[in-house]
Design an enzyme around this catalytic site. Structure first.
Site, PDB file in Angstrom:
ATOM      1  N   ASP A  31       8.729  34.962 -44.771  1.00 28.39           N
ATOM      2  CA  ASP A  31       9.595  36.296 -44.843  1.00 28.39           C
ATOM      3  C   ASP A  31       8.728  37.478 -45.132  1.00 28.39           C
ATOM      4  OD1 ASP A  31      11.216  33.984 -45.323  1.00 28.39           O
ATOM      5  OD2 ASP A  31      11.423  34.123 -47.465  1.00 28.39           O
ATOM      6  N   GLU A 201      20.285  34.875 -40.912  1.00 35.31           N
ATOM      7  CA  GLU A 201      19.590  35.508 -42.208  1.00 35.31           C
ATOM      8  C   GLU A 201      18.584  36.437 -41.620  1.00 35.31           C
ATOM      9  OE1 GLU A 201      18.039  32.080 -43.992  1.00 35.31           O
ATOM     10  OE2 GLU A 201      16.379  31.599 -42.682  1.00 35.31           O
TER      11      GLU A 201
END
Length: 319
Positions: A31, A201
């Site tokens: 991420d 997401e």
């Protein structure tokens, strides 16, 4: 003759090393958010491990995108009393000479649990960061969006937005100038849903040629379908119609390529995509590494599909 052979060997090794810059640093990290502060590239990733072990964040800095310095534990749960685990997806932005780190914590599954999106603050990009509010900024499931995967976007007019959401829903909200809360939209709503088709997401947004490029991750983060797609609109509120995928795995290079960010070089029209992927040798879902590739546009300003590589990018300093 020996000296000549040694010299050629050094050149060969140097070229070989230079051609294999992915992953950009060692360790399991995911991420990643890339950003530039003071002519230095910064990457803020999630420490990729079991949720119970995700109690801190490291950061990495570089002057050229190739040589990286690790800044360990810029934030941990000792500085955020309400956060216990699953410290995820940091997003860092500078505001009035302070650095604000937005993060997700505790992987809450309902409004009854303690956790959500928090903010930490520091006087330097490398921290140390301390809890800013003493509580989560977002701790409820508005419009069905799990309060994770936050991204802070600064618009052309100086307005800061929080864009976030898991569980296939994405919200946008206007931040107060001091980041202590939100400013309602004209219709008095606080959280507007901007979820595009196939969104899962990892939202990210940037402006290019006065267009708003909205990007996100699709598929399951441990599966072969994990990828990045995008849309373009005239406003940060959309509407965003999905254009297509631009980043996905390559069975010859790595699996699970996704959850990215974008860096634009300030001296040129060169864009880089920072993302995580899983090596072909790994079966553990948490074995994720951070990589960088160049990202290109076609003559109509659409993003070309990104080719993931082991070579990565060449050194590119900031003047």
């Amino acid at each position: 003759m020996k000296q000549v052979l040694f010299f050629l060997f050094v050149i060969f090794c140097s070229k070989t090393i230079a051609q294999n810059n992915n992953p950009i640093f060692k360790g399991w990290y995911a991420d990643p958010e890339g950003i530039i502060f003071d002519k230095t590239y910064w990457v803020y990733p999630t420490f990729s491990a079991r949720y119970e072990d995700q109690v801190f964040l490291d950061a990495f800095s570089s002057k050229d995108l190739v040589h990286w310095i690790k800044h360990p534990r810029i934030l941990d749960t000792t500085a955020v009393k309400w956060a216990k685990k699953a410290i995820w997806a940091p997003s860092v932005i500078k505001n009035k000479n302070k650095y604000f780190l937005f993060f997700g914590a505790n992987d809450i599954q309902s409004d009854k649990e303690r956790g959500g999106i928090g903010i930490a603050v520091a006087s330097k990009p490398q921290g140390p960061y301390k809890d800013y509010l003493g509580k989560p900024l977002v701790d409820k499931f508005y419009n069905g969006a799990q309060p994770i995967d936050q991204f802070v976007f600064k618009d052309k007019d100086g307005q800061y937005y929080l864009i976030y959401g898991g569980w296939k829903h994405c919200n946008i909200a206007k931040l107060k100038p001091d980041f202590t809360g939100f400013v309602p939209f004209e219709d008095k709503t606080v959280f507007k849903e901007i979820t595009p088709e196939n969104y899962v997401e990892g939202p990210f947004m940037f402006i290019r040629n006065n267009k708003y490029y909205f990007m996100w991750s699709e598929g399951g983060w441990t599966g072969p379908d994990y990828c990045v797609a995008y849309a373009v609109a005239d406003s940060p509120l959309g509407p965003f119609k999905r254009i297509g995928k631009i980043l996905e795995q390559d069975s010859k290079i790595a699996n699970g390529a996704g959850h990215h960010s974008v860096i634009k070089h300030p001296d040129s029209d060169v864009y880089y995509i920072v993302y995580h992927r899983r090596p072909l040798t790994e079966t553990n879902g948490n074995s994720r590494e951070t990589c960088v590739e160049e990202m290109h546009f076609d003559e109509n300003d659409f993003i070309k599909p990104v080719v993931i590589t082991n070579e990565g990018v060449k050194a590119h300093s900031i003047k």
